[in-house]
Design an enzyme around this catalytic site. Structure first.
Site, mmCIF file in Angstrom:
data_model
loop_
_atom_site.group_PDB
_atom_site.id
_atom_site.type_symbol
_atom_site.label_atom_id
_atom_site.label_comp_id
_atom_site.label_asym_id
_atom_site.label_seq_id
_atom_site.Cartn_x
_atom_site.Cartn_y
_atom_site.Cartn_z
ATOM 1 C CG ASN A 1 -2.118 0.848 0.918
ATOM 2 O OD1 ASN A 1 -2.623 1.290 -0.136
ATOM 3 N ND2 ASN A 1 -2.495 1.682 2.043
ATOM 4 C CG ASP B 1 3.756 5.449 -4.756
ATOM 5 O OD1 ASP B 1 4.290 5.540 -3.409
ATOM 6 O OD2 ASP B 1 3.127 6.226 -5.252
ATOM 7 C CB SER C 1 8.746 7.540 0.069
ATOM 8 O OG SER C 1 7.872 8.598 0.634
ATOM 9 C CG HIS D 1 -7.480 51.375 -28.542
ATOM 10 N ND1 HIS D 1 -7.334 51.072 -27.177
ATOM 11 C CD2 HIS D 1 -6.362 52.156 -28.833
ATOM 12 C CE1 HIS D 1 -6.412 51.556 -26.879
ATOM 13 N NE2 HIS D 1 -5.717 52.320 -27.956
ATOM 14 C CB SER E 1 -20.903 23.611 -40.463
ATOM 15 O OG SER E 1 -22.440 23.773 -39.911
ATOM 16 C CB THR F 1 -2.899 12.951 -5.255
ATOM 17 O OG1 THR F 1 -4.096 12.664 -6.398
ATOM 18 C CG2 THR F 1 -3.416 14.187 -4.739
ATOM 19 C CB VAL F 2 -1.109 17.993 -6.641
ATOM 20 C CG1 VAL F 2 -0.733 19.344 -7.438
ATOM 21 C CG2 VAL F 2 -2.075 18.268 -5.693
ATOM 22 N NE ARG G 1 0.275 9.079 -7.607
ATOM 23 C CZ ARG G 1 1.171 8.087 -7.961
ATOM 24 N NH1 ARG G 1 1.008 7.758 -9.004
ATOM 25 N NH2 ARG G 1 1.644 7.545 -6.900
#
Length: 464
Positions: free
Chosen positions: A99, A101, A127, A175, A301, A347-348, A350
């Site tokens: 559990n 990685d 890790s 403009h 279209s 997790t972020v 990834r």
């Protein structure tokens, strides 16, 4: 739906692995789960070899053993990745499910090495020591070998357009209103120059990626407990730089990730240049300044058969906007961590590959779109001819040169808020108290010729 295999792109929950899978494939060696496993394995193997080079340890490795260990990394394949996943989730090779990685990678390396080496695998590490290095060993090459070449291809298209259409006059708008004319080639040169500068910033950022190897709280505590006589700071510096990264000397358990934020921000800078380009080209197509070469059989279209839509630029705009949203989030998030460590960034990180994938799709779409556009020089010239007031700037500037203190006001009274013709200007010229050669100079002005050094400025690309 239940009969569609999960491995089928039609079953993908993300378009990056579904609709766009053919475009995002080049990132798989850097952004996939298997790629991260292999990068972690590389760090573990190189660290094991580095420990063997320390006189203080009892660990020794023959040249053949070193070669065999590195071969495990070089030969890493799908079966190896699946075994690591089983070690993590269900247990395998005599190990219960970790559990975890990174621990699964450690156990995998045990299955590929002699038992005497097992105590030294992941020795003294946390890790994050492995992860921060592995991520950078993937992010750097992903940018340098996939994204930067894709950006270079876009710039090549812009440079080609700049040179080919350097002399093509075009109404400019500031403009949103008609303004001093330019050339289409010069406008493309502006984007090519901006993109070149942006890619330089990206290269600088990826060249400064920095890694740490300092243990659970960044103090080398476990290393010092085992071998207090070793200069672990020097060891870490040598190891990290040996991987091609700069060394982060001060950290918590987490590498601060300011280097990653700089890379993400640099990519956003390039994306912003292309977003600006996508929107401008879209407007040029809308104004009929640009035509598009239609692909045989392509539908523009579902109900209007005549349409050739600027879909490449629209697709690019959407993907680059999504990429920028992700990159901004990543840059903000990865630089923060509660106290010495929290796991929310795991997790972020990834999702870095997803942000890069949206970039890659966007770059490819812009390049494809630029390869299809063809300037409509007739429409451009007609639009210029329809706006003779554009020479007003030149007229008042030449009159200022001749000492006319009311030059600006004179031209303003003639042109502001009014439809004028070249004949109106000529009537003005006839009434001016100027020399005949100046009058002839003024009569020679026309919107299509009033482009300054627009065509020559394209040559500045060759010096960039």
């Amino acid at each position: 739906m239940d009969d569609i295999p999960r491995s089928d792109p039609l079953a993908a929950v993300s378009p990056l692995d579904g609709r766009y899978a053919g475009r995002t494939g080049p990132l798989v060696p850097y952004a996939s789960e298997a790629a991260l496993m292999r990068a972690r394995l590389r760090v573990e193997v190189e660290y094991l070899i580095a420990l063997a080079d320390l006189d203080a340890t009892r660990l020794s490795l023959s040249p053949q053993e070193r070669s065999d260990l590195r071969a495990v990394v070089e030969g890493f394949d799908a079966d190896d990745a699946r075994l690591i996943k089983r070690l993590e989730t269900e247990g395998a090779a005599g190990y219960d499910a970790t559990n975890h990685d990174v621990k699964a990678v450690e156990y995998f390396l045990r299955t590929r090495s002699e038992e005497r080496l097992h105590p030294w695998i992941h020795f003294g590490l946390t890790s994050e020591d492995v992860n921060n290095l592995a991520h950078r060993l993937l992010i750097g090459p992903a940018v340098e070998e996939v994204l930067l070449p894709a950006l270079a291809a876009v710039r090549d298209e812009l440079v080609a357009l700049a040179h080919e259409y350097r002399d093509t006059p075009m109404l400019a708008r500031t403009h949103g209103q008609p303004a001093t004319p330019t050339t289409f080639g010069k406008e493309m040169a502006v984007y090519a120059a901006r993109l070149g500068n942006a890619t330089g910033r990206i290269a600088d950022a990826t060249g400064s990626l920095s890694g740490k190897l300092a243990g659970a709280s960044g103090t080398y505590a476990a290393h010092v407990a085992a071998y207090p006589g070793v200069d672990w700071r020097a060891f870490a510096r040598s190891f990290v730089t040996g991987l091609g990264l700069e060394h982060t000397a001060l950290s918590t358990q987490v590498n601060p990730c300011d280097d990653l934020a700089a890379t993400f921000d640099a990519l956003r800078g390039a994306n912003n240049v292309l977003l600006d380009l996508d929107r401008d080209v879209w407007l040029y197509v809308s104004d009929r300044y640009l035509g598009q070469e239609a692909d045989e059989g392509e539908t523009g279209s579902s109900t209007m058969p005549h349409k050739v839509n600027p879909i490449d630029f629209e697709n690019s705009e959407g993907n680059l906007s999504k990429a920028n949203s992700d990159l901004e989030f990543l840059a903000d998030y990865v630089t923060t961590s509660r106290l010495q460590r929290d796991l929310s960034d795991s997790t972020v990180k990834r999702n870095v590959g997803a942000a890069f994938a949206h970039c890659l799709v966007g770059y490819g779409k812009t390049e494809a779109g630029l390869g299809k556009v063809v300037p409509n020089e007739v429409v451009m010239r007609e639009d210029l001819d329809a706006h003779p007031e554009l020479i007003g700037e030149a007229v008042q500037t030449i009159l200022r040169r001749e000492g006319d203190t009311e030059a600006y006001e004179r031209v303003k009274q003639l042109t502001r808020g009014r439809d004028v013709t070249l004949a109106d200007f000529r009537d003005l010229f006839d009434d001016l108290d100027v020399d005949d050669d100046v009058r002839a100079e003024l009569r020679g002005l026309s919107p299509a010729e009033y482009v300054g050094l627009g065509n020559e400025l394209v040559d500045d690309l060759d010096e960039a």
